[in-house]
Design an enzyme around this catalytic site. Structure first.
Site, PDB file in Angstrom:
ATOM      1  N   VAL A 302       0.996  -1.289  -0.020  1.00 10.15           N
ATOM      2  CA  VAL A 302       0.109  -0.076  -0.159  1.00 10.15           C
ATOM      3  C   VAL A 302       0.854   1.297   0.169  1.00 10.15           C
ATOM      4  O   VAL A 302       0.245   2.287   0.276  1.00 10.15           O
ATOM      5  CB  VAL A 302      -0.900  -0.159   1.318  1.00 10.15           C
ATOM      6  CG1 VAL A 302      -1.983  -1.098   1.097  1.00 10.15           C
ATOM      7  CG2 VAL A 302      -0.093   0.028   2.757  1.00 10.15           C
ATOM      8  N   SER A 303       2.370   1.105  -0.179  1.00 11.72           N
ATOM      9  CA  SER A 303       3.121   2.204  -0.120  1.00 11.72           C
ATOM     10  C   SER A 303       2.750   3.351  -0.951  1.00 11.72           C
ATOM     11  O   SER A 303       2.864   4.438  -0.871  1.00 11.72           O
ATOM     12  CB  SER A 303       4.431   1.743  -0.203  1.00 11.72           C
ATOM     13  OG  SER A 303       4.618   1.099  -1.696  1.00 11.72           O
ATOM     14  N   LYS A 347     -14.539   2.304   8.294  1.00 11.65           N
ATOM     15  CA  LYS A 347     -14.953   1.074   8.192  1.00 11.65           C
ATOM     16  C   LYS A 347     -13.715   0.036   8.666  1.00 11.65           C
ATOM     17  O   LYS A 347     -12.713   0.279   8.447  1.00 11.65           O
ATOM     18  CB  LYS A 347     -14.943   0.624   6.692  1.00 11.65           C
ATOM     19  CG  LYS A 347     -15.207  -0.826   6.240  1.00 11.65           C
ATOM     20  CD  LYS A 347     -15.420  -0.979   4.705  1.00 11.65           C
ATOM     21  CE  LYS A 347     -15.757  -2.506   4.344  1.00 11.65           C
ATOM     22  NZ  LYS A 347     -15.870  -2.639   2.788  1.00 11.65           N
ATOM     23  N   ASP A 440     -21.350  -6.301  -5.982  1.00  9.35           N
ATOM     24  CA  ASP A 440     -22.409  -6.154  -4.858  1.00  9.35           C
ATOM     25  C   ASP A 440     -23.181  -4.905  -4.914  1.00  9.35           C
ATOM     26  O   ASP A 440     -23.465  -4.089  -3.807  1.00  9.35           O
ATOM     27  CB  ASP A 440     -21.709  -6.179  -3.544  1.00  9.35           C
ATOM     28  CG  ASP A 440     -22.569  -6.519  -2.404  1.00  9.35           C
ATOM     29  OD1 ASP A 440     -23.420  -7.242  -2.407  1.00  9.35           O
ATOM     30  OD2 ASP A 440     -22.015  -6.292  -1.209  1.00  9.35           O
TER      31      ASP A 440
END
Length: 608
Positions: A302-303, A347, A440
């Protein structure tokens, strides 16, 4: 004391027969695949001490408490349960890996195993062998907390012959040691013991305890449900805890050595971790975020997000949500919190946020909920995604829930919501590379801002790339396309199908699955049966009462129903693309389009 040892004996008895029950892999799919998917039920017994509320059972099976209370003839979704109370769980039965399964998505918690969950939590409605079959990428002996696992509930759709004999449902039932076929038939208000026997192997076949059988019924059976007040149940629970404590002590002695061993390993690991942290210099991100953690690979993944998003310290998130207090819950694991003077939605997730982060960092559109920042806390294994706060809640609450207490949505607003959602889907399908499938789309994942403009939320199931095949079928009943349910085919046309269901909700004000378990899109097909002269009358009778009272244009409503019908084509190749859908929606009457930077001028339609 006698009762206590009886329960211990029953547990031992269960272990003896569990091996034979575990050999089950479910029921083979019928050769007539047009029977799938179908709505059916699984029989479940409320279990002490943790599954004695409809909310907890509903969470386990990924359905709403209201659906269980309706099918089980319970007066209220908030009614407390008593141990062994009879419940009917609505499931959608589909064909997966050549077996008929009702797939339930479950997130692994500490101490979970395939065997324990299938045997005890799901009460042998599935087996660990079947769980391994539909989750081939998972290692049963090395499950991570927060990992999503599909639990295939055994089920079957009645064939044409059974339907001709007025068998509308085959209810999945776990056969108990004290059961006989006659007692099961009486329980489900059926006198046809011969039919029950023939469906389950014929007369004379011995049925192993804790294996599943299929119970044919013409209509949903009614159970004599006890009336239990919360105060009465609380008192009973307090007085009856001695038995549970005694049983826990017995089982605890058996597991003592295991706990000691695990505790020693954790103590050793924790000591080494502290020692390592003392020797490792702190690495800080934005806002003083501590990136020194046991799994540096995640931060490497995630850098690229570190410069794009705010990185919040976990202490700040705890303070903003009052320690993730229930009073701050928006829905599920999403909390409302005030951070640095602004209100956000936080979240909370386990170590499975990378896929969602990877997708969110490459999308930016007015009709998608915006990610503002995130936090990774290595020491409790949690990730936190911080989103913009969308003030008016979900479309589902406005159409079906608490939002209905507000002023009903008028037709112009509903049309605008439809266009907003279509634009958001058009963007992720056509303007991302590779394209993104949300997987979804449903009314509860469509949020409305202060101006009642729609934003698509919750990319937890979203995936990059199309035309993939998966056997991990997850999603929400009533919105899933047949090619995904039956063959695991993932394309952008599954989003188109779900969008068609949302259009039906906007017109009818009804939920995606009705009280009797019938899917809304199946119900809507009846609108097109019969002569054209009665079509408008049928449509008016099917519409949301609030729209009828507003005297909205029936021509406009008919146009939207036509778009929905195109989206809901059984064969995915016949469904339109989102480009076509937005174009068709633009033809609907009574909608004033905004050609600003957030309107259609940037949606790709103008180029068309």
């Amino acid at each position: 004391m006698k009762t206590y040892w009886s329960i211990v004996f029953l547990l031992f008895f269960h272990c003896i027969f569990a091996g034979e029950a575990q050999a089950q892999m479910g029921y083979a799919c019928s050769s007539d695949l047009s029977l799938y998917p179908c709505n059916t039920y699984a029989f479940y017994r409320a279990a002490s001490p943790f599954l004695l509320s409809l909310a907890s059972v509903a969470d386990l099976f990924n359905v709403s408490p209201l659906m269980i209370s309706r099918s089980s003839d319970i007066s209220s979704p908030s009614s407390p349960l008593i141990p062994n109370q009879s419940l009917l769980i609505p499931i959608t039965c589909s064909c997966t890996s050549n077996h008929s399964y009702g797939n339930v998505s479950y997130q692994i918690k500490g101490g979970d195993t395939f065997y324990l969950l299938s045997t005890f939590a799901f009460q042998n409605l599935t087996t660990y062998n079947a769980v391994e079959l539909v989750n081939p990428s998972l290692v049963p002996t090395n499950l991570s907390i927060g990992e999503d696992v599909v639990f295939p509930i055994f089920c079957q759709c009645p064939d044409r012959t059974l339907i001709g004999n007025r068998v509308n449902y085959l209810i999945t039932y776990t056969f108990q040691p004290s059961d006989t076929l006659s007692s099961v038939a009486r329980k489900f208000e059926s006198s046809d013991v011969d039919l029950l026997a023939s469906i389950n192997g014929g007369k004379g076949k011995e049925i192993a305890p804790f294996s599943t059988i299929l119970v044919p019924v013409s209509e949903v059976p009614k159970f004599d449900q006890p009336i239990v007040s919360p105060s009465t149940y609380t008192k009973r629970s307090r007085n009856g805890n001695g038995l549970l404590v005694g049983l826990a002590v017995t089982l605890g002695v058996m597991c003592l050595l295991v706990f000691v061993l695990v505790g020693g390993i954790l103590w050793y690991w924790k000591g080494n971790l502290r020692e390592g942290m003392k020797k490792t210099p702190d690495k800080k991100g934005k806002a003083g975020f501590e990136t020194s953690m046991p799994d540096d690979n995640f931060m490497a993944d995630v850098s690229e997000c570190l410069d794009k998003y705010k990185v919040f310290p976990v202490e700040e998130l705890m303070e903003a949500t009052m320690g993730f207090d229930e009073s701050c819950v928006i829905e599920g694991s999403v909390y409302r919190g005030r951070l640095r003077g602004e209100v956000y939605a936080v979240k909370r997730m386990k170590w499975n946020a990378f896929e969602e982060l990877k997708i969110l960092q490459k999308v930016n559109h007015y009709n998608l909920v915006r990610l503002e920042g995130f936090c990774v806390n290595a020491f409790d294994g949690n990730c936190y995604l911080v989103y913009e706060y969308v003030h008016n809640g979900s479309l589902h609450s406005w159409l079906h829930g608490t939002g209905r207490t507000k002023k009903p949505l008028d037709w112009k607003t509903r049309l605008q919501i439809a266009v907003d959602v279509a634009n958001g889907l058009l963007y992720i399908h056509q303007h991302t590379s590779p394209s993104v499938v949300h997987k979804d789309i449903k009314s509860s994942n469509i949020l409305l801002d202060g101006n009642l403009r729609a934003k698509i939320a919750n990319f937890g199931l979203a995936r990059s790339g199309c035309n993939a095949v998966t056997i991990n079928v997850v999603g929400t009943q009533g919105y899933l396309a047949s090619e995904y349910l039956q063959n695991g085919l993932v394309t952008d046309k599954m989003d188109v199908f779900a969008f068609g269901v949302v259009l039906l909700e906007l017109v009818s004000g009804r939920e995606a699955i009705g009280e009797a378990g019938e899917m809304l899109w199946v119900e809507a097909e009846r609108l097109f049966e019969g002569g054209e002269e009665c079509k408008e009358e049928r449509l008016r009778g099917w519409m949301d009462v609030a729209l009828v009272e507003q005297c909205c244009s029936m021509e406009s409503v008919a146009n939207i129903i036509s778009v929905a019908r195109a989206c809901l084509q059984r064969h995915f190749a016949r469904r339109p693309t989102m480009v076509d859908i937005v174009y068709m929606l633009c033809k609907a009457d009574e909608l004033y389009f905004d050609f600003s930077e957030d309107g259609l001028v940037h949606s790709g339609i103008m180029a068309r």
